[in-house]
Design a protein around this motif. Structure first.
Motif, PDB file in Angstrom:
ATOM      1  N   ILE A  24       0.870  -1.167   0.000  1.00 40.62           N
ATOM      2  CA  ILE A  24       0.000   0.000   0.000  1.00 40.62           C
ATOM      3  C   ILE A  24       0.910   1.221   0.000  1.00 40.62           C
ATOM      4  O   ILE A  24       1.854   1.303   0.794  1.00 40.62           O
ATOM      5  N   ALA A  25       0.651   2.156  -0.901  1.00 45.53           N
ATOM      6  CA  ALA A  25       1.428   3.400  -0.968  1.00 45.53           C
ATOM      7  C   ALA A  25       0.538   4.483  -1.564  1.00 45.53           C
ATOM      8  O   ALA A  25      -0.462   4.197  -2.224  1.00 45.53           O
ATOM      9  N   GLY A  26       0.946   5.731  -1.329  1.00 46.57           N
ATOM     10  CA  GLY A  26       0.115   6.847  -1.734  1.00 46.57           C
ATOM     11  C   GLY A  26       0.647   7.649  -2.900  1.00 46.57           C
ATOM     12  O   GLY A  26       1.628   7.281  -3.560  1.00 46.57           O
ATOM     13  N   ALA A  27      -0.009   8.780  -3.116  1.00 49.53           N
ATOM     14  CA  ALA A  27       0.274   9.643  -4.255  1.00 49.53           C
ATOM     15  C   ALA A  27       1.712  10.155  -4.261  1.00 49.53           C
ATOM     16  O   ALA A  27       2.302  10.324  -5.334  1.00 49.53           O
ATOM     17  N   ALA A  28       2.285  10.387  -3.096  1.00 48.45           N
ATOM     18  CA  ALA A  28       3.665  10.876  -3.053  1.00 48.45           C
ATOM     19  C   ALA A  28       4.627   9.851  -3.658  1.00 48.45           C
ATOM     20  O   ALA A  28       5.532  10.208  -4.421  1.00 48.45           O
ATOM     21  N   VAL A  29       4.410   8.583  -3.353  1.00 50.26           N
ATOM     22  CA  VAL A  29       5.267   7.518  -3.902  1.00 50.26           C
ATOM     23  C   VAL A  29       5.034   7.387  -5.404  1.00 50.26           C
ATOM     24  O   VAL A  29       5.982   7.268  -6.182  1.00 50.26           O
ATOM     25  N   PHE A  30       3.767   7.421  -5.827  1.00 52.51           N
ATOM     26  CA  PHE A  30       3.464   7.341  -7.259  1.00 52.51           C
ATOM     27  C   PHE A  30       4.140   8.495  -8.004  1.00 52.51           C
ATOM     28  O   PHE A  30       4.786   8.286  -9.036  1.00 52.51           O
ATOM     29  N   THR A  31       4.012   9.693  -7.466  1.00 53.73           N
ATOM     30  CA  THR A  31       4.614  10.862  -8.103  1.00 53.73           C
ATOM     31  C   THR A  31       6.129  10.720  -8.185  1.00 53.73           C
ATOM     32  O   THR A  31       6.734  11.002  -9.230  1.00 53.73           O
ATOM     33  N   GLU A  32       6.745  10.288  -7.107  1.00 52.32           N
ATOM     34  CA  GLU A  32       8.198  10.083  -7.102  1.00 52.32           C
ATOM     35  C   GLU A  32       8.607   9.079  -8.178  1.00 52.32           C
ATOM     36  O   GLU A  32       9.578   9.294  -8.907  1.00 52.32           O
ATOM     37  N   GLU A  33       7.849   7.993  -8.291  1.00 53.64           N
ATOM     38  CA  GLU A  33       8.184   6.964  -9.283  1.00 53.64           C
ATOM     39  C   GLU A  33       8.031   7.472 -10.714  1.00 53.64           C
ATOM     40  O   GLU A  33       8.882   7.220 -11.557  1.00 53.64           O
ATOM     41  N   ILE A  34       6.950   8.184 -11.000  1.00 53.65           N
ATOM     42  CA  ILE A  34       6.718   8.592 -12.393  1.00 53.65           C
ATOM     43  C   ILE A  34       7.598   9.760 -12.824  1.00 53.65           C
ATOM     44  O   ILE A  34       7.752   9.997 -14.022  1.00 53.65           O
ATOM     45  N   LEU A  35       8.179  10.467 -11.861  1.00 51.00           N
ATOM     46  CA  LEU A  35       9.067  11.573 -12.213  1.00 51.00           C
ATOM     47  C   LEU A  35      10.520  11.127 -12.365  1.00 51.00           C
ATOM     48  O   LEU A  35      11.385  11.947 -12.645  1.00 51.00           O
TER      49      LEU A  35
END
Length: 119
Positions: free
Chosen positions: A99-110
């Motif tokens: 489980i992870a949130g938007a901050a992790v998703f954003t970090e990954e896609i950037l």
């Protein structure tokens, strides 16, 4: 090869779009890509036992097989808020699912050379 992050925002209510996201993720894993599949909305349930097995789309590879392919060679993530809204906890998830949130998703896609797709 670029890393690929895929976010699926639907579940059985939009079966073809949901299945397409899992298919692309599994094929990317098979191709050797660094793959992360993010489960949001009703797709969050597919991080729990039995839900992908109950998914049915005629003429499509079983969703559980696609999910297992992603788990075998990539990362499967359930959105934090989506999990919370559905009462899904880390203990409810299949082994290897996080489980992870938007901050992790954003970090990954950037990250350098990352391709993000949203279904």
């Amino acid at each position: 090869m670029r890393a690929l992050r895929i976010k699926v925002t639907c579940g059985p209510e939009d079966a073809e779009r949901c299945n397409q996201a899992f298919t692309v993720a599994a094929m990317a894993v098979a191709s050797g890509a660094d793959v992360g599949l993010w489960l949001t909305g009703e797709a969050a349930w597919f991080g729990t036992p039995g839900r992908a097995e109950a998914f049915d789309l005629p003429l499509a590879t079983p969703l559980a097989d696609l999910r297992d392919a992603v788990l075998a060679g990539g990362q499967l993530t359930v959105c934090t808020q989506c999990a919370d809204r559905r009462g899904i906890t880390a203990e409810d998830l299949l082994p290897g699912v996080r489980i992870a949130g938007a901050a992790v998703f954003t970090e990954e896609i950037l990250g350098e050379g990352v391709q993000a797709l949203v279904y």
